[in-house]
Motif scaffolding. Structure first.
Motif, mmCIF file in Angstrom:
data_model
loop_
_atom_site.group_PDB
_atom_site.id
_atom_site.type_symbol
_atom_site.label_atom_id
_atom_site.label_comp_id
_atom_site.label_asym_id
_atom_site.label_seq_id
_atom_site.Cartn_x
_atom_site.Cartn_y
_atom_site.Cartn_z
ATOM 1 N N ILE A 17 -38.787 -74.621 2.601
ATOM 2 C CA ILE A 17 -37.793 -75.066 3.581
ATOM 3 C C ILE A 17 -37.069 -73.871 4.178
ATOM 4 O O ILE A 17 -36.854 -73.808 5.394
ATOM 5 N N GLN A 18 -36.710 -72.915 3.335
ATOM 6 C CA GLN A 18 -36.024 -71.721 3.822
ATOM 7 C C GLN A 18 -36.892 -70.956 4.824
ATOM 8 O O GLN A 18 -36.415 -70.522 5.878
ATOM 9 N N LYS A 19 -38.192 -70.827 4.518
ATOM 10 C CA LYS A 19 -39.106 -70.131 5.436
ATOM 11 C C LYS A 19 -39.224 -70.875 6.761
ATOM 12 O O LYS A 19 -39.205 -70.269 7.833
ATOM 13 N N LEU A 20 -39.369 -72.198 6.682
ATOM 14 C CA LEU A 20 -39.482 -72.987 7.913
ATOM 15 C C LEU A 20 -38.217 -72.874 8.758
ATOM 16 O O LEU A 20 -38.288 -72.825 9.989
ATOM 17 N N GLU A 21 -37.074 -72.814 8.094
ATOM 18 C CA GLU A 21 -35.807 -72.677 8.809
ATOM 19 C C GLU A 21 -35.719 -71.294 9.475
ATOM 20 O O GLU A 21 -35.353 -71.185 10.647
ATOM 21 N N LEU A 22 -36.080 -70.250 8.739
ATOM 22 C CA LEU A 22 -36.058 -68.896 9.285
ATOM 23 C C LEU A 22 -37.022 -68.741 10.462
ATOM 24 O O LEU A 22 -36.741 -67.997 11.409
ATOM 25 N N GLN A 23 -38.139 -69.452 10.415
ATOM 26 C CA GLN A 23 -39.127 -69.395 11.494
ATOM 27 C C GLN A 23 -38.747 -70.275 12.680
ATOM 28 O O GLN A 23 -39.423 -70.250 13.702
ATOM 29 N N GLY A 24 -37.709 -71.084 12.521
ATOM 30 C CA GLY A 24 -37.235 -71.915 13.619
ATOM 31 C C GLY A 24 -37.935 -73.254 13.773
ATOM 32 O O GLY A 24 -37.791 -73.918 14.789
ATOM 33 N N PHE A 25 -38.690 -73.693 12.735
ATOM 34 C CA PHE A 25 -39.369 -74.991 12.799
ATOM 35 C C PHE A 25 -38.452 -76.149 12.432
ATOM 36 O O PHE A 25 -38.647 -77.268 12.897
ATOM 37 N N ILE A 26 -37.488 -75.879 11.552
ATOM 38 C CA ILE A 26 -36.584 -76.940 11.100
ATOM 39 C C ILE A 26 -35.149 -76.416 11.072
ATOM 40 O O ILE A 26 -34.913 -75.213 11.153
ATOM 41 N N GLU A 27 -34.214 -77.351 10.948
ATOM 42 C CA GLU A 27 -32.812 -76.987 10.784
ATOM 43 C C GLU A 27 -32.163 -77.930 9.784
ATOM 44 O O GLU A 27 -32.615 -79.060 9.598
ATOM 45 N N LYS A 28 -31.137 -77.419 9.124
ATOM 46 C CA LYS A 28 -30.350 -78.228 8.197
ATOM 47 C C LYS A 28 -29.075 -78.655 8.907
ATOM 48 O O LYS A 28 -28.475 -77.869 9.639
ATOM 49 N N GLN A 29 -28.705 -79.897 8.682
ATOM 50 C CA GLN A 29 -27.459 -80.399 9.240
ATOM 51 C C GLN A 29 -26.660 -81.053 8.122
ATOM 52 O O GLN A 29 -27.236 -81.681 7.223
ATOM 53 N N ASP A 30 -25.340 -80.907 8.198
ATOM 54 C CA ASP A 30 -24.475 -81.538 7.207
ATOM 55 C C ASP A 30 -24.588 -83.044 7.299
ATOM 56 O O ASP A 30 -24.696 -83.609 8.398
ATOM 57 N N ASP A 31 -24.547 -83.697 6.151
ATOM 58 C CA ASP A 31 -24.477 -85.150 6.107
ATOM 59 C C ASP A 31 -23.113 -85.570 6.661
ATOM 60 O O ASP A 31 -22.113 -84.870 6.467
ATOM 61 N N GLU A 32 -23.071 -86.695 7.322
ATOM 62 C CA GLU A 32 -21.822 -87.141 7.955
ATOM 63 C C GLU A 32 -20.738 -87.487 6.930
ATOM 64 O O GLU A 32 -19.555 -87.303 7.202
ATOM 65 N N THR A 33 -21.117 -87.997 5.769
ATOM 66 C CA THR A 33 -20.130 -88.433 4.787
ATOM 67 C C THR A 33 -19.957 -87.476 3.612
ATOM 68 O O THR A 33 -18.890 -87.433 3.011
ATOM 69 N N ASN A 34 -20.981 -86.710 3.282
ATOM 70 C CA ASN A 34 -20.917 -85.791 2.142
ATOM 71 C C ASN A 34 -21.393 -84.417 2.597
ATOM 72 O O ASN A 34 -22.580 -84.186 2.758
ATOM 73 N N LYS A 35 -20.449 -83.496 2.772
ATOM 74 C CA LYS A 35 -20.765 -82.172 3.326
ATOM 75 C C LYS A 35 -21.631 -81.331 2.382
ATOM 76 O O LYS A 35 -22.199 -80.330 2.798
ATOM 77 N N LYS A 36 -21.764 -81.724 1.120
ATOM 78 C CA LYS A 36 -22.623 -80.996 0.188
ATOM 79 C C LYS A 36 -24.099 -81.277 0.465
ATOM 80 O O LYS A 36 -24.961 -80.490 0.109
ATOM 81 N N ILE A 37 -24.360 -82.406 1.086
ATOM 82 C CA ILE A 37 -25.741 -82.812 1.373
ATOM 83 C C ILE A 37 -26.169 -82.231 2.705
ATOM 84 O O ILE A 37 -25.470 -82.355 3.716
#
Length: 150
Positions: free
Chosen positions: A65-85
């Motif tokens: 997941i980290q590699k895909l994020e660094l390569q720009g294929f995916i992104e992480k977004q905060d959960d609307e109710t639980n910022k840890k997710i």
């Protein structure tokens, strides 16, 4: 008893090897396509569910997941109710890669199932699902730190 799992393993390794070679042109490395496809098809999935879906440990999933994020294929977004997710989504680059990955999957399925009737294909699918479900019991058991008795 026939060595069915050896056959399944050879099929999986051959297809994985083909994919790894062909997906270099879209800058995906070994196994990353599995994660990208699942994230595309399950927008907002969390890392733990993705790891469970692909049947890998959390550390392996985190690296991919980290590699895909660094390569720009995916992104992480905060959960609307639980910022840890952190929820996972494909980016525009990931969205553009998906049709290529889907075409490869459809082609590989067509090649693998050449000469099979629709009934044979359905039977094979159902039988493989049963095999997977049987194996998942041991996978869950061992994943929790237990040892199987042979």
């Amino acid at each position: 008893m026939r060595e069915i799992l050896r056959e399944v393993g050879m099929i999986a390794r051959a297809l994985d090897s083909i994919s790894n070679i062909e997906f270099k042109e879209i800058e995906l490395t070994k196994g990353q396509y599995l994660y990208l496809v699942r994230i595309y098809e399950n927008p907002g999935i969390i890392q733990e569910k993705l790891a469970e879906m692909i049947k890998v440990d959390r550390t392996t999933a985190a690296r991919a997941i980290q590699k895909l994020e660094l390569q720009g294929f995916i992104e992480k977004q905060d959960d609307e109710t639980n910022k840890k997710i952190k929820r996972l989504f494909t980016t525009e680059k990931g969205n553009q890669a998906y049709p290529f990955l889907k075409r490869e999957d459809e082609h590989s399925n067509a090649v693998a199932l050449a000469g099979f009737s629709a009934d044979e294909t359905e039977t094979l699918y159902r039988l493989l699902q049963r095999v997977r479900q049987n194996v998942e019991v041991d996978w869950d058991f061992v994943k929790k730190g237990n040892k199987r008795t042979y």
